[in-house]
Write an enzyme that holds these catalytic residues in place. Structure first.
Site, PDB file in Angstrom:
ATOM      1  CB  SER A   6      21.695  27.690  -8.054  1.00  0.00           C
ATOM      2  OG  SER A   6      21.108  26.587  -7.385  1.00  0.00           O
ATOM      3  CE1 TYR A  62      18.563  26.457 -12.487  1.00  0.00           C
ATOM      4  CE2 TYR A  62      19.265  25.094 -10.633  1.00  0.00           C
ATOM      5  CZ  TYR A  62      18.833  26.315 -11.133  1.00  0.00           C
ATOM      6  OH  TYR A  62      18.677  27.377 -10.287  1.00  0.00           O
TER       7      TYR A  62
END
Length: 236
Positions: free
Chosen positions: A145, A158
């Site tokens: 990501s 995250y």
């Protein structure tokens, strides 16, 4: 175009969003595709969609698996090899994006992200890499990501897990040099999926899941001597 005719791919987190889109694109290119996720009903929906694609030449099968469970992952690899043959492409797409910040003390959410986003990636690699190494061929795709490149005040844990995915990819680049096995790290920006929202972000159109899928196909259809190590895909 059938550039992957005769190849077998496993796509984790394939029941929705980016994973489903990657599975469809690989199937269009002629690959046999094994869909893996926890929700078998959703997997079967994707399987039926792929089966209906006219130019999908390969086989498609659905396998229920929890990527945070090592036994599940090992059984997945064994079943796919038995049903579809050697695994040529493994797409580590399964992931958890939860809101657990450090100051919130949401330990359970941290653990879920660590278990799926880090351990799950390692379990998947471990399940298929020995066979790839023995055949001197194969391609690992890790879906990270842009949160592994940048950290916001609400993405600390995250982002940490996605930094870890990039670190695993970077280390394997070096471990796998001259083995014939390739690895690609894909870092998507904001993608219009159930995870993200309704198609816009900061007045910009979000990426479509198919945009990430096309990046995967680009990487895996390069000549054998070309290793695309890192792809970052962002909205304009």
């Amino acid at each position: 175009m059938n550039r992957l005719q005769g190849k077998t791919a496993i796509v984790t987190g394939a029941s929705t969003g980016i994973g489903a889109a990657i599975a469809k694109e690989l199937a269009v290119e002629g690959a046999n595709v094994a869909l893996a996720a926890r929700r078998l009903d959703k997997l079967n929906e994707v399987k039926n969609e792929i089966t209906e694609i006219r130019n999908s030449k390969g086989k498609v099968m659905a396998f229920q698996a929890d990527m945070s469970n090592k036994n599940d992952v090992n059984q997945l690899a064994e079943k796919v090899q038995g049903e579809l043959g050697n695994v040529d492409i493994f797409v580590n797409n399964a992931g958890q994006m939860l809101t657990g910040t450090v100051r919130s003390g949401q330990v359970e959410e941290w653990e879920k992200m660590v278990d799926v986003n880090i351990k799950g990636v390692l379990y998947g690699i471990d399940a298929v890499l020995p066979s790839m190494l023995s055949r001197s061929t194969g391609h690992l795709i890790n879906v990270a990501s842009v949160s592994g490149l940048e950290v916001t005040k609400t993405s600390t844990v995250y982002s940490a897990t996605k930094y870890a995915v990039r670190a695993i990819s970077m280390g394997l680049e070096k471990e796998l040099a001259r083995t014939g096995v390739r690895i690609t790290n894909i870092s998507p920006g904001m993608v219009d999926t159930d995870l993200q929202g309704n198609g816009t972000w900061n007045d910009r159109k979000m990426l479509e899941a198919a945009d990430i899928a096309k990046a995967v196909v680009y990487a895996v259809t390069q000549p054998d001597y070309v290793n695309v190590n890192e792809v970052t895909v962002r909205p304009v």
